[in-house]
Structure formats: structure tokens, C-alpha cells
Design an enzyme around this catalytic site. Structure first.
Site, mmCIF file in Angstrom:
data_model
loop_
_atom_site.group_PDB
_atom_site.id
_atom_site.type_symbol
_atom_site.label_atom_id
_atom_site.label_comp_id
_atom_site.label_asym_id
_atom_site.label_seq_id
_atom_site.Cartn_x
_atom_site.Cartn_y
_atom_site.Cartn_z
ATOM 1 N N LYS A 335 16.609 2.329 35.430
ATOM 2 C CA LYS A 335 15.824 1.070 35.416
ATOM 3 C C LYS A 335 15.911 0.610 36.777
ATOM 4 O O LYS A 335 16.957 0.694 37.471
ATOM 5 C CB LYS A 335 16.169 0.122 34.497
ATOM 6 C CG LYS A 335 15.630 -1.347 34.184
ATOM 7 C CD LYS A 335 16.579 -2.161 33.157
ATOM 8 C CE LYS A 335 15.704 -3.506 32.744
ATOM 9 N NZ LYS A 335 16.185 -3.890 31.413
ATOM 10 N N SER A 409 12.823 -5.122 28.058
ATOM 11 C CA SER A 409 12.397 -4.985 29.406
ATOM 12 C C SER A 409 12.541 -3.889 29.783
ATOM 13 O O SER A 409 11.783 -3.427 30.927
ATOM 14 C CB SER A 409 13.328 -6.107 30.410
ATOM 15 O OG SER A 409 14.693 -5.874 30.473
ATOM 16 N N SER A 433 16.652 -5.653 25.444
ATOM 17 C CA SER A 433 15.870 -5.091 26.432
ATOM 18 C C SER A 433 16.126 -3.312 26.051
ATOM 19 O O SER A 433 15.279 -2.699 26.677
ATOM 20 C CB SER A 433 16.113 -5.392 27.577
ATOM 21 O OG SER A 433 15.726 -6.599 27.971
#
Ligand code: TIU
Length: 732
Positions: A335, A409, A433
Site C-alpha cells: 500500500k 482504503s 481498510s
């Protein structure tokens, strides 16, 4: 190559006082203290008792045992007795007692003093290490222990549980001392142990060995079992090759890559000679093709040449295919809120981008295990959101359907795994997330208990509630990555202490396979779409079919903790890691939904008094949740929830971004507030038409359930989740 098709799940060997029966997947070999200090001349052991020939007699049988267990694919644990150089972990009794004996002439040197192989029993010294013949392979666990027993002041109980081990085959030195103490300790913690007669010995075998072994199996198995080596070797021999671990010479023509990116399949393929270079060639074709399907997955994609270089370097570094690190050549993504040295960390917020000089701890750990870095993935800006629709780098969509959201996310993480572009991905999870996007892309999303994996080198969203999450193809892979990345980081102020409180394991009988699970009450499921409720009901039936007992539990702490996260003061922490006035200075370049959300937070004008009230409420709900998971007749093992109540279309989220987002977190928000662990697992698919109500809609969407467990109950939760995953037919 003769492949044995049906690997038995359970093996049985002759033993005293009766046959020792062990499930292969849940059995580890424990090799105790085969260190130079105990086995070679001039070491600590010679000072202890003298008869080196007797202890050395265990080396050859232990080598045979170790090789047989490795070939059969058993988990291997080694231990080493010793102390940190300042001896602060050595009790004075151990340091002084023997040397203080009246008329002592034997103990001239004590622990920490310099012998011919370095300081006696001190970590890092030559004499402290394991003898060359039994040198641990990459991926095998080495436990450094300060005591005679293996469980005192070590992480072994945690590490055995993390690997779902319930049975131990035990060998090593010395029989009368560390071997016996360790078996007794393991027995108290619920493990089924079997000592191997030839693979243990001591300094006084003539007087002690027989008696020590007899005491273990006496009285119909007071502490466990004792078996001879040969029956065990005979039982393990047919398993060679069957689990892909035993081929010493790779086939003449290296195999091609069959497309299966799961970690266990890749481990097998690499052992059989697959080149990481071949994998990278195939993978980049896929990655390039997927760019056309969804161009929003990557914020930074490594060039193919860079990755080929890394693959070649790995192949050159690890030439012995029988001794590869567990993530050798396994491709992964990160990420873009997690630092990789030399690359910008954007957090999908260009004004915040910085180029770190050091990589995040979690990244370094997987690289050290041989993993191949492919790129940095897209996310909801500032890791704030559950939709995947809040990034200046574009909107990712579910790998199942271009009109439906990927979730966030950690949007790019889940898509990169779900689209088969990488084997696993390093993500984060604050409000869900790591779990929500896993659910929307048919993969496993695991959020360990906070503080087990270092968060150092990651841009925070809400620092006291942030957690590293792992996106993986299945629970087994998620568990593997967890085992390789967890570990106490003294520099991370939110890290949890390395040794957890103790709870025994259940290794045999009905308790070994049954478990208790609880679900939200009907009113808490009303928010779900019709199809999510139908799929959840089917999940409950499936859990009952695999040995789960539906157990009543108080849902209120989970509900209230969830509300606390978004409706209380905790969202203000999102601003706490940013410079003062940051929002005002950057509002023109931020994603409009993030600005609206942050403005709402500021508008609340939360006071310190409110924040303290919320902290007190958090402590209260956390204690109430602990009671729900209590290890008692009334406690439950896991709470099972739908990962999300529904699956939105991208257009639905864009029309109503904040409310739609918050509905998605209905069952995830409580996770980090209550210090729980959670794993989202695919639980079948359903027709798109059933959700949309439009008969013309084609295709299917994934359904996902999340298993939530108490703080540090990760091992239990993962094992229940793995069993559930196994029970879901791939066509469901
Ligand atoms: N003294 C003795 O026999 N043994 C030890 O001190 N350690 C182990 O047994 N490994």
C-alpha cells in the site's frame, strides 16, 4: 517421481504406553538444544556432567529424524539454551548454585565465562549455536530459551499456536534436563508429546535415561509417549515427495509457471526448479494486460527490468533448492502509505508525498524472506475510507465487476491479489481498510491484533488505532505472512509485548475440533441487503456443520465501539499526525470528499473532556468484549459477521460518498477500537441480479464473512477461519 496421492491426515506409530497418533498438519518436530556447548568438547556440557560420548550418540539419530520430518513437510522447531550477553535473563540460582557446592572441583567455569568456544551459554557465541550437522534451514523456527524448559520466558507457545500445532515429536539433549523439562512443560499446556528414544541422550545415561523416559510414559502416559526412531521413520518414509518437500535434485527441465500464485504452490514450484525469472516474465504479461482492465491499481509499478534483476539476484543467492527462504520469489505489493526506501510514499495525497531513506519494518521483513517487490498500490486518500473511490490516482473496481467498488482504503492491495498480479500484499486497517476490500475481491484480508506487526515506517491514519493488514489468496497464506512479519518492535510505541498470556491448546478428543461462535442479533443484521442476509444464514449453517456451536453473546460492546469510532472524537486523531493548519493550507489540492469529511471533524469542535469520555468508554467496551471472549463456559471463541452489509456500485458511492462509506463499516469499525483481531474470508458468490434487482444484470459478486477474536487470539481465529475456508466449495 513417484507421487503418493493420498497423504494420510493422521499417522500412528507404536509407542509406550500405547500407539502415538498425530495429525501431520498439526505436528511439529522439536529439537532441543543440539548446541556445540552441550555436544562438543570444552563446552558448557562437559563441565556439567562429562560423558560427551553419551550425548553425542544422539546426533546421528537426530539427523535421521530431522531429515525424515523435513521430507514429510512437518513444521520444525529448534531450541538453544543461553543468555543475553549481559546475563540479565539468568537467575542467580542458575549462575551460582553448582559452583557454590562445598568441595566443588567440577564447575570451574560458570555461565558467561570464557571457554574455548566463546563465553559459555551466551547468545551469539560460537559454542551457543547449533552443531553443523543439524543446522536449521530457512523458515525453521529457532527458539532461544534462558531456562531448561522451552516455555519459560520464550515465545514458543505463541509460535506453536500460530502454526496450529497440537502434537510434538521431541528429541535433543539432555534427556534428564532440558528434554524432560520441556516435555513436562508442553504437557501442561495441552500438547501431545512423543519423545524419540534414540534421538535423546544425556550426560549420565547409565543411571538416568531409562528412568527419565519411563517417568514420561508411566501410569498410562503421565506426561506423554515414548517411541523408537525406526517405526517413526517407517511411517514418515512414504510421505516423502507427497508434500513437495523432498526432491533433492530438480528435474532436468525446469518446470514452467502454472499460474498459481498461492505461497504454498510457489514454494513447491521453486523447490522443483521453477526460476523466479520465468515467473516474472509471465507475471508482467498479466500485469500489463490488467492495466487495460483497471488502470488505477498501481501508484508505482516497478519496471520489469528491475524485478528481473531482483529475481536473478535471488536465484544467484539461493542456489540450494532444498534450503530456500519461505517467500523466495513470491511477488507482493505494498500500500502506498508504507515506506519503501527511495520511492515516494504518497498516501494517495501528493502534497504529503515524501521519499523515505529507510523502508518500513514490515517491508524489510518480507524482503529478508526472499519476497519480490512489484509495486505500490492505490488507496483512499490518507488511508481514509472504505470504498476505493477517494483517490486522485483513479477509482479501482472489484475484480468481479467493473461497476462495483473494490472497497478501500487498501483498494489496490486487494485488487492486485484478487486479479492474480501478486501473491500477497501489505496493507493497513484502521476502521476496516484491510477487511472490506478483501471482501469485495474474493480474497482473504487479515488484520492481526494491533501491535503484533511493527507499524514503523507507515504513514498513520489514526495512529493509536492503526494496524498492518495482510491481503492474501487464502487464510493459510495470510497466516504464513503473519508468522514471518510479526515480532516485538521496541521502537514502535504501540507494539505489544512479545509474550502473550497463556491459554492451553486442545490437541485431542472432541474439544480439538469443536469451537464456539457468536453472531450479531437479528436487529443488527437488518442493515444488510437481502442477499447478504441469505448468504450469512448459509455461513452460519456451514459453521455448524464443521463443528461450530452457536453461542449467545452480548453484541452491545461491538455496536457501541463501532459508533465511537466515527461518531465520537476519535476521528480527530486523523488530524493529530498532520502539521497544524495542514487542512487549511492543502484544501484545494485534497480529494473533495476528504475535505468534506475533515471539515465535519473540525466543525464538531470536540473538547478534551469529550475525548477523555470516549477513551473511558473505549476501556469499558474493551473489558466487556474481553468478557464475551472469556475462556469459560459462557465465553465464545469467535464473533462471525458479514464483512460488509452490502456491496455498492461505484455510481452509488459517488452520489452519496460519506453515508455509503459509513454503512460499509458497520461490522468492521469496532475491530481496532476493542483491540480485536479479524480475518475476512471468502464465503461464496451470489448473482449480481440478486443484489441489483435487475434480472438482466450478469455475473456474480463475492460474499465475505469476518471472524473476529479477542486481543492476541489470532492463532485460534485463523485456524477456525482456515477450517471454514476449507468447507466452502470453490463454486459456492
Ligand atoms: N546440565 C544439563 O544436563 N543440561 C543443560 O544444562 N541443558 C540442557 O539439557 N539442554
Amino acid at each position: 517421481m513417484a507421487l503418493v496421492k493420498d497423504v494420510p491426515a493422521v499417522v500412528s506409530i507404536d509407542a509406550k504406553p500405547y500407539a502415538f497418533t498425530f495429525p501431520l498438519k498439526h505436528t511439529a518436530l522439536l529439537v532441543i538444544d543440539m548446541q556445540r556447548d552441550f555436544l562438543l568438547a570444552k563446552g558448557f556440557g562437559e563441565i556439567q556432567g562429562g560423558n560427551l560420548e553419551a550425548v553425542q550418540a544422539s546426533i546421528a539419530p537426530t539427523k535421521k529424524l530431522l531429515e525424515a520430518c523435513r521430507s514429510a513437510g512437518l513444521t520444525i522447531f529448534h531450541t538453544r539454551e543461553g543468555h543475553v550477553p549481559d546475563l540479565s535473563d539468568c537467575p542467580s540460582s542458575k549462575l551460582i548454585r553448582q559452583g557454590a557446592a562445598p568441595n566443588n572441583t567440577q564447575h570451574k567455569l560458570t555461565i558467561g565465562e570464557r571457554g574455548e568456544m566463546g563465553r559459555l551459554l551466551v547468545r551469539g557465541e560460537y559454542g551457543h549455536d547449533i552443531i553443523d550437522e543439524l543446522k536449521p534451514l530457512p523458515g525453521e523456527v529457532v527458539i532461544d530459551k534462558p531456562g531448561k524448559g522451552t516455555f519459560w520466558n520464550t515465545t514458543i507457545l505463541h509460535k506453536l499456536k500460530a502454526r496450529a500445532i497440537t502434537h510434538l515429536i521431541v528429541s535433543g539433549v539432555t534427556t534428564e534436563c532440558c528434554f524432560a523439562t520441556s516435555i513436562r512443560e508442553a504437557n501442561d499446556r495441552g500438547f501431545e508429546c512423543c519423545g524419540i528414544e534414540e534421538a535423546t541422550s544425556g550426560y549420565n545415561d547409565a543411571n538416568f535415561k531409562c528412568a527419565t523416559l519411563d517417568m514420561i510414559h508411566w501410569s498410562q502416559g503421565l506426561f506423554g509417549f515414548i517411541a523408537s526412531l525406526q517405526p517413526l521413520l517407517d511411517a514418515l518414509a512414504p510421505l516423502v515427495d507427497s508434500r513437495g518437500h523432498a526432491q533433492s535434485t530438480p528435474p532436468q527441465t525446469p518446470p514452467g509457471f502454472d499460474g498459481d500464485l498461492s505461497i504454498s504452490s510457489l514454494q513447491k514450484a521453486y523447490k522443483n526448479g521453477l526460476s523466479p525469472v520465468t515467473l516474472v516474465e509471465t507475471l508482467y504479461n498479466k500485469i500489463e494486460a490488467y492495466q487495460k482492465i483497471d488502470p488505477a491499481v498501481w501508484i508505482h509499478l516497478e519496471s520489469k527490468d528491475n524485478v528481473l534483476e531482483a529475481a536473478k539476484a535471488l536465484a544467484a543467492k539461493y542456489t540450494d533448492r532444498t534450503a530456500l527462504p519461505p517467500l523466495f520469489g513470491v511477488p507482493f505489493s505494498v500500500k502506498d502509505s508504507i515506506d519503501v526506501a527511495g520511492l515516494p510514499t504518497t498516501t494517495a495525497c501528493p502534497p504529503l508525498a515524501h521519499i523515505p531513506s529507510a523502508s518500513a519494518v514490515v517491508y524489510e521483513k518480507v524482503i529478508a524472506e526472499g519476497a519480490l517487490f512489484i509495486g505500490k498500490t492505490n488507496l483512499d486518500q490518507l488511508a481514509t475510507g472504505l470504498t476505493g473511490c477517494r483517490s486522485p490516482y483513479g477509482i479501482t473496481h472489484s475484480v468481479f465487476h467493473k461497476d462495483y467498488i473494490s472497497g478501500g482504503s487498501s483498494s489496490g492491495n486487494a485488487v492486485s491479489v484478487g486479479a492474480n498480479l501478486v501473491s500477497f500484499s501489505l496493507a493497513t486497517d484502521t476502521a476496516g481498510s484491510g477487511r472490506v476490500p478483501a471482501g469485495f475481491n474474493g480474497i482473504c484480508g487479515y488484520k492481526p491484533t494491533r501491535g503484533l506487526i511493527s507499524f514503523r515506517g507507515v504513514t498513520p491514519a489514526c495512529l493509536s488505532l492503526d494496524c498492518i493488514a495482510i491481503s492474501a489468496k487464502n487464510v493459510k497464506d495470510a497466516r504464513t505472512v503473519w508468522q514471518l512479519t510479526e515480532g516485538y518492535d521496541v521502537e514502535d510505541s504501540y507494539a505489544k509485548p512479545p509474550i502473550a498470556f497463556e491459554r492451553h491448546v486442545n490437541s485431542i478428543g472432541p474439544q480439538a475440533t469443536s469451537f464456539k461462535f457468536s453472531i450479531p442479533p437479528p436487529e443488527a443484521l437488518e442493515i444488510c441487503s437481502h442477499v447478504h442476509r441469505r448468504m450469512f444464514n448459509e455461513t452460519v449453517k456451514r459453521l455448524q456443520a464443521i463443528g461450530g456451536t452457536l453461542t449467545p453473546a452480548d453484541w452491545s460492546p461491538f455496536k457501541k465501539a463501532g459508533e465511537l469510532l466515527y461518531d465520537g472524537t476519535f476521528v480527530s486523531e486523523r488530524l493529530a499526525s498532520l502539521p497544524d493548519n495542514w487542512l487549511e493550507k492543502n484544501r484545494n489540492i485534497l480529494h473533495p470528499v476528504i475535505v468534506e469529511l475533515m471539515d465535519n471533524v473540525v466543525k464538531r469542535q470536540s473538547t478534551a473532556v469529550q475525548a477523555y469520555r470516549d477513551l473511558q468508554a473505549k476501556a469499558l467496551y474493551t473489558r466487556q468484549a474481553e468478557k464475551v471472549f472469556a475462556y469459560s463456559a459462557t465465553g465464545t471463541d469467535v464473533i462471525v459477521v458479514p464483512t460488509t452489509p452490502t456491496h455498492w456500485k461505484i455510481s452509488e458511492v459517488l452520489a452519496d460518498p460519506i453515508r455509503k462509506n459509513s454503512i460499509l463499516g458497520e461490522y468492521t469499525h469496532c475491530g481496532n477500537v476493542l483491540d480485536l483481531c479479524g480475518v475476512a474470508v471468502p464465503a461464496g458468490t451470489y448473482p449480481v441480479a440478486e443484489l441489483s434487482g435487475n434480472k438482466e444484470d450478469e455475473g456474480v459478486l463475492p460474499f465475505s464473512v469476518t471472524f473476529l477474536g479477542g486481543s492476541r487470539m489470532d492463532a485460534t481465529v485463523l485456524e477456525i477461519a482456515r477450517r471454514f475456508e476449507e468447507s466452502v466449495p470453490s463454486s459456492a
